[in-house]
Design an enzyme around this catalytic site. Structure first.
Site: not given
Length: 245
Positions: A53, A111
């Site tokens: 993102d 992540y």
């Protein structure tokens, strides 16, 4: 035709994410493609393993592209290093098998989310972590994280707009560790939906602040209602840490 693999690191703070957006080249993919296209004198398109993102960073992004020109690994790396902005780094260039595909061959992704959990702000990490000044209840967060493990329909934890795309993902592990004022949340799975990790972390933070109960998570997941998840953690604390093939 050669198939090149790129290992990439970047500070995503000033970019609109990984994925190229039309004519807007203020993306990681756009910047790399522009430099490669200048190098060969024609348009080059690259394929990334994960579409991070806007504002998200990466320690280990992987991409690939194909070209028939006779550039070596060293020449490609040297050219990219010379002309890319300094917040994007190509750490390795490798000629790989023709069938290698950075997205389809990726098995698992990890992540890392960083939280600075002290009363005072951290001036040197403010771009790469979020500041939560109230002490978080780590054991409650770990208890909550366990409910995310396994295969679930994560519709509630995504802002993906496509209704045709499967919302089922498998989370293999979530580890929450403390070190010198930081809380590190590592989430490993076979793939992630748009905003999924940030929404999961947002829920974990709310549990840590006693704003939500850990036991609410299964109900939230099964509801498939996006307004049930609460806040979404800021992008600057999120880092793509590892891609496994």
């Amino acid at each position: 035709m050669k198939n090149f693999r790129l290992d990439i690191q970047y500070d995503g703070g000033r970019y609109k994410g990984w994925q190229r957006l039309g004519d807007d080249d203020n993306t990681i993919q756009g910047k790399i493609e522009n430099v490669l296209s200048e190098m060969v004198g024609r348009k080059i398109e690259i394929i990334g393993s994960s579409r991070t993102d806007a504002g998200v960073h990466a320690f280990d992004q992987v991409a690939n592209f194909k070209m028939s020109e006779s550039f070596s690994e060293a020449e490609v790396k040297s050219y990219l290093t010379k002309y890319l902005p300094q917040d994007i780094s190509i750490t390795k260039v490798t000629i790989v098998h023709d069938r290698f595909h950075a997205r389809y061959n990726a098995n698992d992704k990890t992540y890392l989310y960083k939280i600075w959990n002290e009363e005072h702000p951290h001036p040197f990490m403010r771009k790469y972590s979020i500041h939560v000044e109230n002490k978080l209840a780590i054991n409650q967060m770990r208890k909550a994280a366990a409910y995310f493990i396994g295969e679930h329909d994560f519709t509630a934890y995504s802002n993906a707009k496509s209704k045709k795309k499967s919302m089922i993902r498998t989370i293999h592990a979530i580890n929450i560790d403390e070190s010198e004022g930081f809380i590190f949340i590592r989430v490993k799975g076979d793939g992630f939906l748009y905003n999924m990790v940030r929404k999961m972390v947002g829920t974990l933070i709310e549990v840590g602040l006693n704003q939500k109960e850990a036991e609410q998570i299964p109900t939230i997941i099964s509801s498939k209602e996006r307004n049930q998840t609460g806040g979404m953690a800021d992008a600057r604390g999120l880092h793509l840490e590892k891609i496994e093939f």
